[in-house]
Write a protein that holds these residues in place. Structure first.
Motif, mmCIF file in Angstrom:
data_model
loop_
_atom_site.group_PDB
_atom_site.id
_atom_site.type_symbol
_atom_site.label_atom_id
_atom_site.label_comp_id
_atom_site.label_asym_id
_atom_site.label_seq_id
_atom_site.Cartn_x
_atom_site.Cartn_y
_atom_site.Cartn_z
ATOM 1 N N LYS A 115 0.825 -1.213 0.000
ATOM 2 C CA LYS A 115 0.000 0.000 0.000
ATOM 3 C C LYS A 115 0.860 1.265 0.000
ATOM 4 O O LYS A 115 0.382 2.352 -0.326
ATOM 5 C CB LYS A 115 -0.927 0.005 1.226
ATOM 6 N N ALA A 116 2.130 1.111 0.373
ATOM 7 C CA ALA A 116 3.030 2.274 0.396
ATOM 8 C C ALA A 116 3.629 2.567 -0.978
ATOM 9 O O ALA A 116 4.224 3.622 -1.186
ATOM 10 C CB ALA A 116 4.152 2.043 1.406
ATOM 11 N N ASN A 140 3.359 3.271 -9.398
ATOM 12 C CA ASN A 140 1.906 3.205 -9.562
ATOM 13 C C ASN A 140 1.481 2.458 -10.820
ATOM 14 O O ASN A 140 0.370 2.624 -11.306
ATOM 15 C CB ASN A 140 1.316 4.619 -9.551
ATOM 16 N N LYS A 141 2.385 1.653 -11.352
ATOM 17 C CA LYS A 141 2.005 0.783 -12.475
ATOM 18 C C LYS A 141 2.143 -0.666 -12.014
ATOM 19 O O LYS A 141 3.217 -1.258 -12.049
ATOM 20 C CB LYS A 141 2.894 1.052 -13.697
ATOM 21 N N LEU A 142 1.060 -1.216 -11.503
ATOM 22 C CA LEU A 142 1.052 -2.596 -11.013
ATOM 23 C C LEU A 142 0.203 -3.428 -11.977
ATOM 24 O O LEU A 142 -1.026 -3.391 -11.922
ATOM 25 C CB LEU A 142 0.476 -2.664 -9.594
ATOM 26 N N LYS A 175 -6.048 7.508 -7.438
ATOM 27 C CA LYS A 175 -6.342 6.659 -8.602
ATOM 28 C C LYS A 175 -5.821 5.251 -8.358
ATOM 29 O O LYS A 175 -4.860 5.053 -7.614
ATOM 30 C CB LYS A 175 -5.666 7.246 -9.854
ATOM 31 N N PRO A 176 -6.456 4.278 -9.012
ATOM 32 C CA PRO A 176 -6.000 2.894 -8.823
ATOM 33 C C PRO A 176 -4.637 2.648 -9.474
ATOM 34 O O PRO A 176 -4.371 3.139 -10.568
ATOM 35 C CB PRO A 176 -7.097 2.070 -9.506
ATOM 36 N N SER A 177 -3.787 1.918 -8.767
ATOM 37 C CA SER A 177 -2.480 1.563 -9.323
ATOM 38 C C SER A 177 -2.537 0.255 -10.111
ATOM 39 O O SER A 177 -1.671 -0.027 -10.939
ATOM 40 C CB SER A 177 -1.462 1.393 -8.196
ATOM 41 N N ILE A 178 -3.543 -0.560 -9.833
ATOM 42 C CA ILE A 178 -3.634 -1.878 -10.478
ATOM 43 C C ILE A 178 -4.183 -1.746 -11.892
ATOM 44 O O ILE A 178 -5.204 -1.093 -12.118
ATOM 45 C CB ILE A 178 -4.520 -2.825 -9.637
ATOM 46 N N ILE A 179 -3.455 -2.339 -12.832
ATOM 47 C CA ILE A 179 -3.863 -2.315 -14.240
ATOM 48 C C ILE A 179 -4.003 -3.770 -14.692
ATOM 49 O O ILE A 179 -3.033 -4.538 -14.660
ATOM 50 C CB ILE A 179 -2.796 -1.598 -15.104
ATOM 51 N N LEU A 180 -5.215 -4.122 -15.093
ATOM 52 C CA LEU A 180 -5.464 -5.490 -15.543
ATOM 53 C C LEU A 180 -5.013 -5.635 -16.996
ATOM 54 O O LEU A 180 -5.430 -4.851 -17.852
ATOM 55 C CB LEU A 180 -6.964 -5.792 -15.405
ATOM 56 N N THR A 198 -3.676 2.192 -4.466
ATOM 57 C CA THR A 198 -3.896 3.458 -5.163
ATOM 58 C C THR A 198 -2.674 4.360 -5.047
ATOM 59 O O THR A 198 -1.746 4.069 -4.292
ATOM 60 C CB THR A 198 -5.101 4.213 -4.559
ATOM 61 N N TYR A 199 -2.703 5.441 -5.825
ATOM 62 C CA TYR A 199 -1.684 6.484 -5.697
ATOM 63 C C TYR A 199 -2.375 7.830 -5.873
ATOM 64 O O TYR A 199 -3.511 7.888 -6.364
ATOM 65 C CB TYR A 199 -0.576 6.302 -6.728
ATOM 66 N N GLU A 200 -1.683 8.884 -5.462
ATOM 67 C CA GLU A 200 -2.230 10.233 -5.649
ATOM 68 C C GLU A 200 -1.538 10.873 -6.834
ATOM 69 O O GLU A 200 -0.312 10.992 -6.843
ATOM 70 C CB GLU A 200 -2.027 11.054 -4.363
ATOM 71 N N ASP A 201 -2.334 11.254 -7.837
ATOM 72 C CA ASP A 201 -1.795 11.780 -9.095
ATOM 73 C C ASP A 201 -1.472 13.269 -8.938
ATOM 74 O O ASP A 201 -2.374 14.105 -8.886
ATOM 75 C CB ASP A 201 -2.808 11.559 -10.217
ATOM 76 N N GLU A 202 -0.171 13.583 -8.901
ATOM 77 C CA GLU A 202 0.211 14.988 -8.681
ATOM 78 C C GLU A 202 -0.154 15.880 -9.870
ATOM 79 O O GLU A 202 -0.253 17.093 -9.739
ATOM 80 C CB GLU A 202 1.720 15.099 -8.373
ATOM 81 N N ASP A 203 -0.337 15.261 -11.058
ATOM 82 C CA ASP A 203 -0.709 16.048 -12.234
ATOM 83 C C ASP A 203 -2.223 16.264 -12.324
ATOM 84 O O ASP A 203 -2.705 16.874 -13.265
ATOM 85 C CB ASP A 203 -0.221 15.338 -13.512
#
Lengths: 143, 136
Positions: free
Chosen positions: B70-71, B78-80, B112-117, B101-106
């Motif tokens: 989670k860290a 953030n690309k899992l 936003k979710p970090s997990i990409i299926l 998730t991660y926080e999108d600085e842009d």
């Protein structure tokens, strides 16, 4: 350096970092990596670093006594490192977990013995990542 | 070659407990974050269990290190990538995984979710784009 041979064959010379993730004798990973390193060096390629991780840290023990008719994996690595000035790095976190200590670390941890062969040095995982950055290829040997 | 940012991909193929590979792979990932490279993770085969939710290890005596995933977002990792077929073969869905998730600085720090299926075929293409692939 064997550069001329490389150029003549029309092949580019590469810089490799090797990652060894399995222990000696139990698994062939270290033997295969050793044979690869020897062959690559003979062809004039560069081995930027050999990094020992997971149970691979056990390859650095100076206390193994294999049967006389078998290979001595640690001494093989040490001899190759001496001949080619290889940088052989043992991950400190993985090593400490498994009771692999050099003299400095043993002193720091209050342990009464050390077992890392002097041909190897103990350092952090950053050395693996840096090897990946600096090399043309990072090759993993293990499962 | 030695300047510039490289693409590092850490491929996790093994269950979180039973062997130490998952834990020690995560340790490399966390260190790699300090090198300002482009880092992604893959979870395939039994590796998908590494990010399963509700992990409980009390009875086995193993250290439950799953909160550390989670860290990753805080380390700009953030690309899992999770392989679709691996989930399906094990009777799992995204609902069985931790909501990483991660926080999108842009985007005003939107969560936003970090997990990409991704499918197995897409994963092969992603691997082809990498400079360094480390799997265990």
């Amino acid at each position: 350096m064997n550069c001329h041979k490389g150029i003549r064959l029309g092949k580019s010379l590469m810089k490799f970092t090797l990652l060894i993730n399995e222990g000696p004798y139990q698994h062939q990973a270290s033997d295969t990596a050793y044979q690869f390193a020897k062959a690559a060096l003979e062809k004039g390629h560069e081995i930027y670093r050999v990094f020992f991780y997971n149970d691979g840290v056990n390859n650095a023990t100076r206390l193994a006594v294999p049967p006389q008719d078998d290979r001595n994996i640690t001494e093989n690595w040490a001899a190759l490192a001496k001949e080619h000035e290889l940088d052989m790095v043992v991950c400190i976190a993985a090593a400490q977990r498994r009771g692999m200590l050099d003299a400095d670390e043993a002193g720091r941890q209050g342990k009464d013995a050390d077992n890392i062969h002097p041909a190897f040095r103990i350092s952090g995982l950053g050395q693996l990542v840096e090897g990946g950055i600096q090399s043309d290829r990072l090759l993993t040997f293990g499962d | 070659m030695s300047d510039g940012i490289k693409k590092f991909m850490f491929v996790n193929t093994k269950a979180p407990y039973g062997t130490v590979y998952a834990l020690e792979s995560l340790e490399v990932v966390l260190i790699s974050a300090a090198f300002d490279q482009s880092v992604s993770l893959v979870f395939c085969d039994d590796g998908v269990f590494q990010i399963a939710n509700n992990q409980k290890t009390d009875d086995s005596g193993m250290k439950n290190f799953s909160p550390a995933y989670k860290a990753l977002g805080d380390y700009d990792i953030n690309k899992l990538y999770v392989e679709k077929e691996s989930l399906e073969e094990r009777g799992l869905t995204l609902d069985n995984l931790m909501a990483l998730t991660y926080e999108d600085e842009d985007d005003d720090w939107a969560e936003k979710p970090s997990i990409i299926l991704v499918t197995r075929a897409e994963l092969a293409d992603l691997m082809d784009e990498q400079d360094v692939v480390i799997s265990s």
